[in-house]
Design an enzyme around this catalytic site. Structure first.
Site, mmCIF file in Angstrom:
data_model
loop_
_atom_site.group_PDB
_atom_site.id
_atom_site.type_symbol
_atom_site.label_atom_id
_atom_site.label_comp_id
_atom_site.label_asym_id
_atom_site.label_seq_id
_atom_site.Cartn_x
_atom_site.Cartn_y
_atom_site.Cartn_z
ATOM 1 N N ASN A 94 -10.257 -0.236 0.323
ATOM 2 C CA ASN A 94 -8.795 -0.223 0.277
ATOM 3 C C ASN A 94 -8.320 -0.814 -1.056
ATOM 4 O O ASN A 94 -8.575 -1.981 -1.339
ATOM 5 C CB ASN A 94 -8.264 -1.044 1.456
ATOM 6 C CG ASN A 94 -6.753 -1.003 1.564
ATOM 7 O OD1 ASN A 94 -6.064 -0.535 0.664
ATOM 8 N ND2 ASN A 94 -6.232 -1.501 2.668
ATOM 9 N N HIS A 124 -3.276 7.073 3.323
ATOM 10 C CA HIS A 124 -3.710 5.816 2.707
ATOM 11 C C HIS A 124 -5.138 5.515 3.172
ATOM 12 O O HIS A 124 -5.454 5.623 4.349
ATOM 13 C CB HIS A 124 -2.766 4.690 3.117
ATOM 14 C CG HIS A 124 -3.213 3.339 2.665
ATOM 15 N ND1 HIS A 124 -3.673 3.113 1.390
ATOM 16 C CD2 HIS A 124 -3.283 2.146 3.308
ATOM 17 C CE1 HIS A 124 -4.005 1.836 1.270
ATOM 18 N NE2 HIS A 124 -3.774 1.233 2.423
ATOM 19 N N CYS A 129 0.816 -1.228 0.000
ATOM 20 C CA CYS A 129 0.000 0.000 0.000
ATOM 21 C C CYS A 129 0.842 1.267 0.000
ATOM 22 O O CYS A 129 0.324 2.361 -0.253
ATOM 23 C CB CYS A 129 -0.935 0.007 1.195
ATOM 24 S SG CYS A 129 -1.968 -1.458 1.291
HETATM 25 N N1 ACO Z 1 -18.776 -8.826 9.409
HETATM 26 C C1 ACO Z 1 -19.251 -9.146 10.610
HETATM 27 N N2 ACO Z 1 -18.477 -9.570 11.615
HETATM 28 C C2 ACO Z 1 -17.169 -9.658 11.375
HETATM 29 C C3 ACO Z 1 -16.587 -9.341 10.126
HETATM 30 C C4 ACO Z 1 -17.450 -8.912 9.114
HETATM 31 N N3 ACO Z 1 -17.013 -8.573 7.890
HETATM 32 N N4 ACO Z 1 -15.262 -9.528 10.210
HETATM 33 C C5 ACO Z 1 -15.001 -9.947 11.465
HETATM 34 N N5 ACO Z 1 -16.145 -10.037 12.156
HETATM 35 C C6 ACO Z 1 -16.339 -10.439 13.548
HETATM 36 C C7 ACO Z 1 -15.193 -11.256 14.089
HETATM 37 O O1 ACO Z 1 -15.335 -12.608 13.728
HETATM 38 C C8 ACO Z 1 -15.316 -11.025 15.564
HETATM 39 O O2 ACO Z 1 -16.305 -11.863 16.060
HETATM 40 P P1 ACO Z 1 -16.122 -12.568 17.512
HETATM 41 O O3 ACO Z 1 -16.055 -11.431 18.469
HETATM 42 O O4 ACO Z 1 -17.339 -13.387 17.623
HETATM 43 O O5 ACO Z 1 -14.851 -13.338 17.417
HETATM 44 C C9 ACO Z 1 -15.825 -9.603 15.648
HETATM 45 O O6 ACO Z 1 -16.371 -9.285 14.366
HETATM 46 C C10 ACO Z 1 -14.751 -8.597 15.978
HETATM 47 O O7 ACO Z 1 -13.643 -8.857 15.135
HETATM 48 P P2 ACO Z 1 -12.325 -8.025 15.228
HETATM 49 O O8 ACO Z 1 -11.301 -8.558 14.278
HETATM 50 O O9 ACO Z 1 -11.954 -7.862 16.676
HETATM 51 O O10 ACO Z 1 -12.880 -6.642 14.670
HETATM 52 P P3 ACO Z 1 -12.189 -5.268 14.740
HETATM 53 O O11 ACO Z 1 -13.048 -4.360 15.508
HETATM 54 O O12 ACO Z 1 -10.739 -5.375 15.105
HETATM 55 O O13 ACO Z 1 -12.258 -4.834 13.231
HETATM 56 C C11 ACO Z 1 -10.844 -4.682 11.286
HETATM 57 C C12 ACO Z 1 -11.637 -5.606 12.198
HETATM 58 C C13 ACO Z 1 -11.806 -3.714 10.630
HETATM 59 C C14 ACO Z 1 -10.152 -5.498 10.206
HETATM 60 C C15 ACO Z 1 -9.810 -3.955 12.163
HETATM 61 O O14 ACO Z 1 -8.999 -4.843 12.865
HETATM 62 C C16 ACO Z 1 -8.966 -3.039 11.385
HETATM 63 O O15 ACO Z 1 -9.398 -1.990 10.986
HETATM 64 N N6 ACO Z 1 -7.685 -3.372 11.173
HETATM 65 C C17 ACO Z 1 -6.799 -2.585 10.392
HETATM 66 C C18 ACO Z 1 -6.498 -3.356 9.228
HETATM 67 C C19 ACO Z 1 -6.706 -2.603 7.939
HETATM 68 O O16 ACO Z 1 -7.245 -1.551 7.848
HETATM 69 N N7 ACO Z 1 -6.213 -3.247 6.962
HETATM 70 C C20 ACO Z 1 -6.320 -2.732 5.692
HETATM 71 C C21 ACO Z 1 -5.304 -3.371 4.901
HETATM 72 S S1 ACO Z 1 -3.786 -2.996 5.470
HETATM 73 C C22 ACO Z 1 -3.189 -1.855 4.558
HETATM 74 O O17 ACO Z 1 -3.823 -1.266 3.779
HETATM 75 C C23 ACO Z 1 -1.836 -1.612 4.822
#
Ligand code: ACO
Length: 320
Positions: free
Chosen positions: A277, A247, A115
């Site tokens: 993204n 980003h 990215c």
């Molecule tokens: N829909 C519904 N529920 C979901 C989904 C979905 N799409 N995805 C995960 N869940 C569930 C999980 O299974 C979990 O359930 P559980 O509590 O029963 O186990 C619950 O939601 C919470 O999951 P988390 O992973 O803790 O959710 P979080 O609040 O951390 O959000 C996210 C996930 C959005 C990916 C977050 O971690 C994040 O923003 N990370 C940054 C990563 C990012 O932005 N990456 C982009 C690519 S990297 C780059 O560009 C460099």
């Protein structure tokens, strides 16, 4: 001899026709518009047609950027394509784009910094322009991430999309354009965000894998840190930034960066809602959108900050 700078003189972008909304996704995996939007800021993403490759998206973005810059294709002497989803293992996507556009006077090559690719590409082009050898460079970020997506994995498939963005950099003797930059990488984090297969790996094909929380933690510390570093390098302070283009990975990462940097909301470009993204394409896409909607104006001090797999991260501070 006076110093050479490189300024952005044109931008362009392209998003494939097909739109996949959060509601569409909720019919494919166990998710909802509410979950996706509140956690990521994404409403929809675009998906390339079956016969559309990364080079096709790049060609469309480059054509628009050249038109916007008033530059002919044969005047381009450097073409850099940043991508993690090349059409082929080789030749480079840049050479495919060169052929499709008849850009015969350019040297063309790809770079891979996930990215952060577009920001890394700008710094490479700036160095080559400063050498005095190159005058008109095109830097493109282009991706077809839908091709490396596990459409059964709700933790990743809701985050990414396809598209391309491009910028034309031109040599100038006036002190404007790129004023400072910093790019970094840390291979200790190779495993938290990756595609699980590759031509030389034990697994030949694979999908995006991400430890979301770890990526989040790294992004919210490294992005503000490097942003401050480049602004200070240029002898300025964060309050001198007129337009911040981070980003577009996740709205919560962008908001955390804004808070840390104390940048007011009206100075940030947020386009993630419309495309998700798209890795290396996010910053040039947001840049093009901001030019078109008037949020970014000639003479503005612009801060571009990226972070991505590797881990890689980087910032460019420029006078637009
Ligand atoms: N829909 C519904 N529920 C979901 C989904 C979905 N799409 N995805 C995960 N869940 C569930 C999980 O299974 C979990 O359930 P559980 O509590 O029963 O186990 C619950 O939601 C919470 O999951 P988390 O992973 O803790 O959710 P979080 O609040 O951390 O959000 C996210 C996930 C959005 C990916 C977050 O971690 C994040 O923003 N990370 C940054 C990563 C990012 O932005 N990456 C982009 C690519 S990297 C780059 O560009 C460099």
């Amino acid at each position: 001899m006076s110093e050479i700078y490189s300024e952005i003189v044109g931008t362009g972008s392209y998003l494939p026709e097909k739109v996949l909304t959060n509601d569409d996704l909720s019919k494919m995996v166990d998710t909802s518009d509410e979950w996706i939007f509140t956690r990521t800021g994404i409403k929809e993403r675009h998906i390339a047609a079956d016969d559309e490759c990364t080079s096709d998206l790049a060609v469309k973005a480059v054509e628009k950027a050249l038109e916007n810059a008033g530059l002919k294709v044969e005047e381009v002497d450097l073409l850099i394509v940043a991508t993690i989803t090349p059409d082929l293992v080789f030749p480079s996507t840049a050479c495919l784009v060169q052929k499709k556009l008849g850009m015969k006077n350019a040297v063309a090559f790809d770079i891979q910094a996930a990215c952060s690719g577009f920001v890394f590409g700008l710094t490479i082009a700036d160095g080559m322009i400063k050498s005095g050898v190159y005058k008109n460079a095109v830097i493109v970020g282009a991706e077809t991430l839908s091709r490396i997506m596990d459409w059964n994995d709700r933790t990743t498939c809701v985050l990414f999309g396809d598209g391309a963005g491009a910028a034309v950099l031109r040599a100038t003797n006036e002190k404007k354009g790129i004023l400072s930059y910093s790019i970094k990488s840390d291979g200790d984090y190779v495993d938290i965000l990756k595609a699980t297969g590759g031509p030389s790996a034990t697994q030949t094909s694979g999908f995006i894998f991400m430890e979301g929380k770890e990526v989040f933690k790294l992004a919210v510390s490294r992005m503000p840190e490097i942003s401050k570093e480049v602004v200070e390098k240029a002898g300025c302070s964060i309050s001198d930034v007129d337009c911040f283009i981070p980003h577009q990975a996740n709205i919560r990462i962008i908001d955390a960066a804004l808070k840390n940097l104390d940048i007011p909301e009206e100075k940030v470009v947020k386009s993630i809602q419309y495309h998700g993204n798209i890795s290396s394409a996010c910053i040039p896409l947001a840049l093009d959108i901001a030019c078109k909607n008037g949020q970014l104006k000639k003479g503005d001090n612009v801060l571009l900050t990226a972070m991505g797999a590797g881990f890689t991260w980087g910032s460019v501070f420029l006078k637009f």
